[in-house]
Design a protein around this motif. Structure first.
Motif, PDB file in Angstrom:
ATOM      1  N   ALA A 209     -58.310  -6.610  44.072  1.00  0.00           N
ATOM      2  CA  ALA A 209     -59.025  -6.410  42.809  1.00  0.00           C
ATOM      3  C   ALA A 209     -59.811  -7.648  42.408  1.00  0.00           C
ATOM      4  O   ALA A 209     -60.891  -7.549  41.825  1.00  0.00           O
ATOM      5  CB  ALA A 209     -58.047  -6.030  41.696  1.00  0.00           C
ATOM      6  N   LEU A 210     -59.272  -8.824  42.728  1.00  0.00           N
ATOM      7  CA  LEU A 210     -59.915 -10.059  42.312  1.00  0.00           C
ATOM      8  C   LEU A 210     -60.586 -10.784  43.477  1.00  0.00           C
ATOM      9  O   LEU A 210     -61.250 -11.800  43.275  1.00  0.00           O
ATOM     10  CB  LEU A 210     -58.881 -10.997  41.677  1.00  0.00           C
ATOM     11  N   ASP A 211     -60.359 -10.278  44.706  1.00  0.00           N
ATOM     12  CA  ASP A 211     -60.961 -10.892  45.891  1.00  0.00           C
ATOM     13  C   ASP A 211     -60.592 -12.377  45.997  1.00  0.00           C
ATOM     14  O   ASP A 211     -61.418 -13.221  46.369  1.00  0.00           O
ATOM     15  CB  ASP A 211     -62.497 -10.738  45.851  1.00  0.00           C
ATOM     16  N   MET A 212     -59.342 -12.684  45.669  1.00  0.00           N
ATOM     17  CA  MET A 212     -58.868 -14.067  45.803  1.00  0.00           C
ATOM     18  C   MET A 212     -58.453 -14.305  47.244  1.00  0.00           C
ATOM     19  O   MET A 212     -57.900 -13.400  47.897  1.00  0.00           O
ATOM     20  CB  MET A 212     -57.678 -14.303  44.858  1.00  0.00           C
ATOM     21  N   ASP A 213     -58.695 -15.524  47.737  1.00  0.00           N
ATOM     22  CA  ASP A 213     -58.266 -15.824  49.104  1.00  0.00           C
ATOM     23  C   ASP A 213     -56.817 -16.315  49.100  1.00  0.00           C
ATOM     24  O   ASP A 213     -56.213 -16.480  48.030  1.00  0.00           O
ATOM     25  CB  ASP A 213     -59.208 -16.830  49.766  1.00  0.00           C
ATOM     26  N   ASN A 214     -56.281 -16.573  50.288  1.00  0.00           N
ATOM     27  CA  ASN A 214     -54.861 -16.962  50.397  1.00  0.00           C
ATOM     28  C   ASN A 214     -54.551 -18.201  49.580  1.00  0.00           C
ATOM     29  O   ASN A 214     -53.501 -18.300  48.934  1.00  0.00           O
ATOM     30  CB  ASN A 214     -54.500 -17.215  51.862  1.00  0.00           C
ATOM     31  N   ARG A 215     -55.463 -19.146  49.622  1.00  0.00           N
ATOM     32  CA  ARG A 215     -55.218 -20.401  48.916  1.00  0.00           C
ATOM     33  C   ARG A 215     -55.108 -20.179  47.405  1.00  0.00           C
ATOM     34  O   ARG A 215     -54.227 -20.710  46.734  1.00  0.00           O
ATOM     35  CB  ARG A 215     -56.342 -21.389  49.218  1.00  0.00           C
ATOM     36  N   GLU A 216     -56.028 -19.362  46.890  1.00  0.00           N
ATOM     37  CA  GLU A 216     -56.001 -19.082  45.448  1.00  0.00           C
ATOM     38  C   GLU A 216     -54.747 -18.305  45.058  1.00  0.00           C
ATOM     39  O   GLU A 216     -54.111 -18.591  44.033  1.00  0.00           O
ATOM     40  CB  GLU A 216     -57.228 -18.262  45.048  1.00  0.00           C
ATOM     41  N   ILE A 217     -54.408 -17.315  45.873  1.00  0.00           N
ATOM     42  CA  ILE A 217     -53.225 -16.505  45.561  1.00  0.00           C
ATOM     43  C   ILE A 217     -51.979 -17.387  45.625  1.00  0.00           C
ATOM     44  O   ILE A 217     -51.079 -17.286  44.783  1.00  0.00           O
ATOM     45  CB  ILE A 217     -53.108 -15.310  46.534  1.00  0.00           C
ATOM     46  N   ALA A 218     -51.933 -18.285  46.612  1.00  0.00           N
ATOM     47  CA  ALA A 218     -50.796 -19.195  46.722  1.00  0.00           C
ATOM     48  C   ALA A 218     -50.684 -20.045  45.456  1.00  0.00           C
ATOM     49  O   ALA A 218     -49.591 -20.258  44.928  1.00  0.00           O
ATOM     50  CB  ALA A 218     -50.976 -20.089  47.949  1.00  0.00           C
TER      51      ALA A 218
ATOM     52  N   ARG B  90     -46.802 -20.509  45.693  1.00  0.00           N
ATOM     53  CA  ARG B  90     -46.226 -20.436  47.029  1.00  0.00           C
ATOM     54  C   ARG B  90     -47.124 -21.207  47.981  1.00  0.00           C
ATOM     55  O   ARG B  90     -48.253 -21.558  47.626  1.00  0.00           O
ATOM     56  CB  ARG B  90     -46.170 -18.980  47.509  1.00  0.00           C
ATOM     57  N   SER B  91     -46.631 -21.381  49.202  1.00  0.00           N
ATOM     58  CA  SER B  91     -47.473 -22.001  50.222  1.00  0.00           C
ATOM     59  C   SER B  91     -48.471 -20.955  50.734  1.00  0.00           C
ATOM     60  O   SER B  91     -48.262 -19.744  50.565  1.00  0.00           O
ATOM     61  CB  SER B  91     -46.620 -22.500  51.379  1.00  0.00           C
ATOM     62  N   GLU B  92     -49.537 -21.435  51.359  1.00  0.00           N
ATOM     63  CA  GLU B  92     -50.506 -20.495  51.923  1.00  0.00           C
ATOM     64  C   GLU B  92     -49.884 -19.655  53.027  1.00  0.00           C
ATOM     65  O   GLU B  92     -50.177 -18.457  53.152  1.00  0.00           O
ATOM     66  CB  GLU B  92     -51.718 -21.259  52.471  1.00  0.00           C
ATOM     67  N   GLY B  93     -49.041 -20.275  53.807  1.00  0.00           N
ATOM     68  CA  GLY B  93     -48.373 -19.525  54.884  1.00  0.00           C
ATOM     69  C   GLY B  93     -47.504 -18.407  54.343  1.00  0.00           C
ATOM     70  O   GLY B  93     -47.544 -17.274  54.833  1.00  0.00           O
ATOM     71  N   ALA B  94     -46.723 -18.733  53.333  1.00  0.00           N
ATOM     72  CA  ALA B  94     -45.853 -17.725  52.728  1.00  0.00           C
ATOM     73  C   ALA B  94     -46.679 -16.611  52.096  1.00  0.00           C
ATOM     74  O   ALA B  94     -46.296 -15.435  52.134  1.00  0.00           O
ATOM     75  CB  ALA B  94     -44.954 -18.383  51.682  1.00  0.00           C
ATOM     76  N   THR B  95     -47.819 -16.965  51.542  1.00  0.00           N
ATOM     77  CA  THR B  95     -48.684 -15.970  50.908  1.00  0.00           C
ATOM     78  C   THR B  95     -49.268 -15.027  51.954  1.00  0.00           C
ATOM     79  O   THR B  95     -49.351 -13.809  51.748  1.00  0.00           O
ATOM     80  CB  THR B  95     -49.825 -16.666  50.141  1.00  0.00           C
TER      81      THR B  95
ATOM     82  N   PRO C  64     -42.323  -4.173  45.770  1.00  0.00           N
ATOM     83  CA  PRO C  64     -41.698  -5.249  44.976  1.00  0.00           C
ATOM     84  C   PRO C  64     -42.768  -6.018  44.202  1.00  0.00           C
ATOM     85  O   PRO C  64     -43.936  -6.074  44.615  1.00  0.00           O
ATOM     86  CB  PRO C  64     -41.045  -6.149  46.029  1.00  0.00           C
ATOM     87  N   ASP C  65     -42.345  -6.614  43.089  1.00  0.00           N
ATOM     88  CA  ASP C  65     -43.299  -7.277  42.187  1.00  0.00           C
ATOM     89  C   ASP C  65     -44.241  -8.240  42.910  1.00  0.00           C
ATOM     90  O   ASP C  65     -45.463  -8.179  42.726  1.00  0.00           O
ATOM     91  CB  ASP C  65     -42.537  -8.080  41.115  1.00  0.00           C
ATOM     92  N   ASP C  66     -43.666  -9.124  43.726  1.00  0.00           N
ATOM     93  CA  ASP C  66     -44.504 -10.168  44.312  1.00  0.00           C
ATOM     94  C   ASP C  66     -45.535  -9.580  45.285  1.00  0.00           C
ATOM     95  O   ASP C  66     -46.677 -10.038  45.336  1.00  0.00           O
ATOM     96  CB  ASP C  66     -43.663 -11.254  44.991  1.00  0.00           C
ATOM     97  N   ARG C  67     -45.161  -8.544  46.012  1.00  0.00           N
ATOM     98  CA  ARG C  67     -46.102  -7.926  46.952  1.00  0.00           C
ATOM     99  C   ARG C  67     -47.203  -7.196  46.191  1.00  0.00           C
ATOM    100  O   ARG C  67     -48.383  -7.266  46.548  1.00  0.00           O
ATOM    101  CB  ARG C  67     -45.353  -6.964  47.883  1.00  0.00           C
ATOM    102  N   ARG C  68     -46.832  -6.510  45.126  1.00  0.00           N
ATOM    103  CA  ARG C  68     -47.824  -5.796  44.320  1.00  0.00           C
ATOM    104  C   ARG C  68     -48.807  -6.780  43.694  1.00  0.00           C
ATOM    105  O   ARG C  68     -50.015  -6.586  43.706  1.00  0.00           O
ATOM    106  CB  ARG C  68     -47.134  -4.979  43.235  1.00  0.00           C
ATOM    107  N   GLU C  69     -48.260  -7.867  43.148  1.00  0.00           N
ATOM    108  CA  GLU C  69     -49.113  -8.863  42.484  1.00  0.00           C
ATOM    109  C   GLU C  69     -50.102  -9.486  43.480  1.00  0.00           C
ATOM    110  O   GLU C  69     -51.274  -9.670  43.169  1.00  0.00           O
ATOM    111  CB  GLU C  69     -48.240  -9.955  41.863  1.00  0.00           C
ATOM    112  N   ALA C  70     -49.604  -9.766  44.678  1.00  0.00           N
ATOM    113  CA  ALA C  70     -50.464 -10.372  45.692  1.00  0.00           C
ATOM    114  C   ALA C  70     -51.589  -9.415  46.093  1.00  0.00           C
ATOM    115  O   ALA C  70     -52.738  -9.827  46.274  1.00  0.00           O
ATOM    116  CB  ALA C  70     -49.633 -10.758  46.920  1.00  0.00           C
ATOM    117  N   LEU C  71     -51.287  -8.140  46.208  1.00  0.00           N
ATOM    118  CA  LEU C  71     -52.322  -7.169  46.580  1.00  0.00           C
ATOM    119  C   LEU C  71     -53.373  -7.032  45.482  1.00  0.00           C
ATOM    120  O   LEU C  71     -54.568  -6.908  45.755  1.00  0.00           O
ATOM    121  CB  LEU C  71     -51.703  -5.798  46.877  1.00  0.00           C
TER     122      LEU C  71
END
Lengths: 185, 112
Positions: A141-150, A155-160, A129-136
């Motif tokens: 690829a960008l080595d972003m942490d949970n906070r940045e991806i959130a 989204r919240s960090e927990g949800a991320t 799904p789009d959101d899972r692909r984007e998060a990966l």
């Protein structure tokens, strides 16, 4: 409403924006490339992203309170990629018909098996799904942490964290199904 | 049966989703585009600041400028607006703010 920057402020902003652009050009381009699957559209999307960022940079800086602006930049690219797919009425999965091309950018050109594995993984990612692909893409690829991806995905960090975990689990299932039952090795 | 673990999948993802270097032409293209945008905005503002900015230059021309100022300013805003449609809008807002400040100061000086 804040007044527009003038004179020295504008010079300072332009200089700071140049720093931002140089620091994150590869990040934005990488994200665009994995989202749209080809260099041509990735270049256009990257250019649009930075132009849009430039228009809103002053405000973004003021509102960031010193926090890094990479999530904001990636979010701009993310929204533009969503528009790209919507405008072209193409399913995101079809973008990674270029998975074989994408895999050729890696340093495994001499290893046919390695390239096949890369293609498999990228095909698997394209099925998510789009959101899972984007998060990966943001995580690996960008080595972003949970906070940045959130921040980028609003989204919240927990949800991320849950999103990424589920994305990996789903990809694991996809890859196992593609590989088929494997005997003991 | 050999199963992939989370760790294996993460390693596969690290190998597959590597950063992609943008082509050199993109850096050049972007720098050119951003330079055009910033130069245009800076140029508009610089023109105004040269023509209107320094209060020490207002004494003699102030009356003439008052007569011409509104019309001239309107023309300049129209010109800047037309130009800014294609370019960054920060320059236009800066011009408009500068213009309002200057006209306000001119009126104050005339009123004594």
């Amino acid at each position: 409403m804040a007044t527009a920057p003038t004179g020295k402020d504008k010079l300072r902003l332009d200089s700071e924006f140049s720093d931002l652009y140089r620091a994150h050009l590869r990040d934005v381009y990488s994200y665009a490339y994995y989202r749209v699957g080809n260099h041509h559209d990735a270049e256009d999307l990257t250019e649009q992203a930075f132009l849009q960022a430039y228009r809103h940079f002053d405000r973004a800086q003021r509102e960031s309170n010193g926090r890094p602006l990479r999530p904001w930049l990636i979010r701009i690219a993310h929204n533009l990629a969503a528009n790209y797919h919507r405008d072209r009425a193409r399913k995101p999965q079809s973008q990674l018909e270029d998975a074989a091309i994408v895999s050729a950018t890696h340093d495994t050109e001499d290893l046919v098996e390695g390239r096949e594995e890369l293609t498999q993984v990228l095909n698997g990612v394209s099925q998510l799904p789009d959101d899972r692909r984007e998060a990966l893409i943001m995580r690996f690829a960008l080595d972003m942490d949970n906070r940045e991806i959130a921040g980028a995905l609003d989204r919240s960090e927990g949800a991320t964290k849950v999103l990424i975990h589920r994305a990996i689990r789903q990809l694991e299932t996809i890859l196992e199904e593609e590989r088929g039952p494997v005997g003991d090795e | 049966m050999s199963d992939l673990g989370m760790g294996d999948v993460e390693q596969l993802l690290r190998n597959a989703l590597v950063p992609v270097e943008p082509p050199e032409r993109l850096s050049e293209r972007l720098e050119r585009t951003l330079s055009e945008v910033t130069d245009a905005a800076a140029g508009e503002l610089a023109d105004w600041e040269l023509e209107i900015g320094d209060p020490r230059n207002w004494a003699r021309p102030v009356i003439a400028a008052t007569a011409l100022g509104v019309a001239g300013a309107s023309l300049a805003v129209v010109r800047a607006r037309r130009h800014a449609k294609k370019k960054d809008t920060h320059g236009l807002r800066a011009i408009e703010h500068s213009l309002e400040d200057v006209l306000g100061q001119v009126r104050k000086r005339l009123d004594g």
